[in-house]
Enzyme design. Structure first.
Site, short mmCIF file in Angstrom:
data_model
loop_
_atom_site.label_atom_id
_atom_site.label_comp_id
_atom_site.label_asym_id
_atom_site.label_seq_id
_atom_site.Cartn_x
_atom_site.Cartn_y
_atom_site.Cartn_z
N ASP A 79 41.74 29.04 37.45
CA ASP A 79 42.70 30.11 37.22
C ASP A 79 43.79 30.12 38.29
O ASP A 79 44.97 30.27 38.01
CB ASP A 79 41.99 31.48 37.22
CG ASP A 79 41.07 31.67 36.02
OD1 ASP A 79 41.27 30.98 35.00
OD2 ASP A 79 40.15 32.51 36.11
N TYR A 132 32.38 38.33 42.00
CA TYR A 132 31.84 38.47 43.36
C TYR A 132 30.65 39.42 43.36
O TYR A 132 29.68 39.22 44.09
CB TYR A 132 32.93 38.94 44.34
CG TYR A 132 34.11 37.99 44.39
CD1 TYR A 132 33.90 36.60 44.46
CD2 TYR A 132 35.41 38.45 44.33
CE1 TYR A 132 34.96 35.72 44.45
CE2 TYR A 132 36.49 37.57 44.32
CZ TYR A 132 36.25 36.21 44.39
OH TYR A 132 37.31 35.34 44.37
#
Ligand code: FES
Ligand SMILES: [Fe+2]
Ligand SMILES: [Fe+2]
Lengths: 376, 166
Positions: free
Chosen positions: A238, A123
């Protein structure tokens, strides 16, 4: 029970339940009670990726060209994702490691949580490439009411479990007076809290995250913010594994063979589990209202996102063997599957190399192919 | 990536067993294999009565070396095809599995939209209910599967099957 980093007792690992048995000692994987966790670890390791490998050179221009309400949608969604991964990057470790009793499960929890830290780092990579001042965006996560409200709902079960377990490890079962407050600690209640926490983690990863993925991919569906979408694809890969992990843990608990008390608890908690799913679905719909408060985007609006919330909630609760809540039929976002699939993510290492030189320095409209002949 | 259309689930034909569709709409009558590597080599093997979940792995040797397949000798004969009956809501479709790498690809080739994410057995998105028949897992699935469910992305039919889509 008190926590020790290396339990001196010798005991039969295969007789230990997943949680609240003997604390672990030798990190050995030659004998395994639940082989699934070893499989999950292997798979997660094979997924290893680095955010910097994904080229975001064109995303800044895309972002600048977005309309104001689209920028709001993009950034708010990213803030929410940042919040969720901040929680997931530490909470499984803090909450579950002190009470885990199987080495393969302990290692899965650590591997799982570690992968979340990659998400968090990604991020920052995205923000650096997209906005002039990432700090503004990150700072807002603890200041903006809408976001902090989300934080309460995703952390309350974790926090309750962590608090109760810390009393349990220090003081054991019984009625204790702690800072003038009377606290009743018993193992049955702790296991119940653990079960509900695991449900709330499943909801976090299998519902809340998927709602946020839908928003990220809605931009990419319009050929905007495609570097961001590449990263989200890797994150989604994931998360698919993580939700499988919590589904297995919950189903092993419910089956009662691992720990008969857990089986009883699971059978008696069905109504509460449904409540957790329903509450999360309502919160996600409310969040959709905030995202689209100033306007929708092509292909996604509050109504469609709310339908997706209901659809994905049903999928996930049914996977746990409970009846659906909303009785939804079709996936309202049929295009999302091919975005969620990560087969077609390609990262070009040399491009990524160049993009890190480009950060903040060059106009991102420059076609990175132009650098093809450069040897940096 | 393949494009995935939303499916019109009207039954395409009546329930005649001989007339079901082949993967990817092979014209009727062309039962001859177009590409040997795409064939399922396990169609007629007997895997006993083991429950679906406990019979996860099979010998990969066959799928990697088509020349090892006992079917190589069946020159001129048509491949075994398994009927796949797909129920969704109130409709039933009769399809066939023959050429695809797995049940998911086969269904997609016949315009049945099945949900998916990973396409390799670890996410559970493709779960469907197995009402009748048996499947064989090409890879050990990692996703949680309830006892009446199968993951089309990593299995092939072992017999004629009936499945129910969510
Ligand atoms: S698509 Fe992931 S398990 Fe089948
Ligand atoms: Fe994550
Ligand atoms: Fe996760």
């Amino acid at each position: 029970m008190s926590y020790t980093t290396f339990n001196q007792n010798s005991f039969d690992t295969l007789k230990q339940p997943m949680f609240f048995g003997e604390t672990v000692n030798v990190a050995r994987y030659d004998i395994q009670k639940h082989k699934i966790f070893e499989n999950l670890i292997e798979k997660q390791l094979s997924f290893f990726w680095r955010p910097e490998e994904v080229d975001l050179a064109n995303d800044r221009k895309d972002f600048n060209d977005l309309l104001d309400h689209e920028k709001h949608i993009f950034l708010s969604n990213l803030k929410y994702q940042t919040l969720l991964d901040s929680v997931q990057g530490r909470s499984p470790n803090v909450a579950f490691l002190p009470i885990v009793s199987l080495p393969e499960l302990e290692t899965w929890i650590e591997t799982w949580s570690f992968s979340e830290t990659i998400h968090s780092r990604s991020y920052t990579h995205i923000m650096r490439n997209v906005v002039p001042n990432p700090a503004e965006v990150f700072d807002d996560i603890t200041r903006n009411d809408f976001i902090t409200r989300r934080a309460v709902s995703v952390t309350k079960y974790y926090d309750e479990l962590i608090e109760k377990c810390s009393f349990y490890t220090q003081l054991g079962e019984g009625t204790h007076t702690i800072n003038g407050k009377i606290v009743d600690i018993n193992l049955y209640d702790l296991k119940r809290t653990l079960y509900l926490t695991m449900v709330s983690v499943n909801v976090l990863e299998a519902i809340r995250f998927y709602v946020s993925f839908a928003c990220s991919f809605a931009f990419a569906e319009r050929a905007k913010m495609e570097g961001n979408a590449k990263i989200i694809k890797l994150i989604a890969r994931d998360e698919a594994l993580h939700l499988t992990g919590t589904q297995h843990i919950l189903q092993i608990m419910a089956a009662g063979k691992d720990d008969p008390v857990m089986g009883e608890i699971a059978a008696s908690c069905k109504e509460e589990v449904r409540e957790i799913f329903l509450e999360a679905a309502n919160q996600e719909k409310e969040w959709a209202g905030y995202l689209f408060k100033d306007g929708s985007m092509l292909g996604l609006n509050q109504t469609i996102l709310a339908q997706y919330v209901e659809y994905i909630t049903d999928q996930r609760i049914v996977a746990l063997g409970l009846p659906p809540i909303f009785e939804t039929k079709n996936n309202p976002l049929p295009w999302i599957n091919s975005w969620l699939n990560s087969d077609n993510v390609q990262v070009a290492p040399q491009e990524a190399e160049i993009s890190s030189y480009l950060v903040g320095a060059l106009d991102s409209a420059v076609d990175t192919n132009d650098f093809g002949d450069f040897d940096l | 990536m393949t494009a995935h259309k939303q499916t019109n689930l009207k039954p395409r034909m009546n329930d005649q067993q001989e007339e079901f569709f082949l993967d990817g709409h092979n014209p009727a009558g062309t039962h001859e294999p177009l590409d040997f590597a795409l064939e399922t080599q396990f169609a007629e093997q007997d895997h006993g009565e083991a429950p679906v979940q406990e019979n996860l792995l099979f010998d990969r040797e066959y799928s990697e070396n088509p020349s090892n397949s006992p079917q190589i000798d069946l020159d001129g004969m048509s491949k075994p095809i398994h009927q796949v009956t797909v129920k969704q809501y109130e409709t039933t479709q009769n399809l066939a599995f023959q050429h695809a790498n797995n049940l998911l690809e086969s269904l997609e080739a016949q315009d049945v939209a099945v949900q998916y994410q990973c396409r390799e057995g670890y996410c559970g998105s493709c779960r469907v209910q197995l009402l009748e028949g048996e499947v064989h897992y090409i890879d050990e699935p990692m996703a949680w599967v309830n006892s009446d469910e199968v993951l089309p992305c990593c299995c092939i039919p072992k017999t004629a099957i009936r499945i129910k889509l969510p």
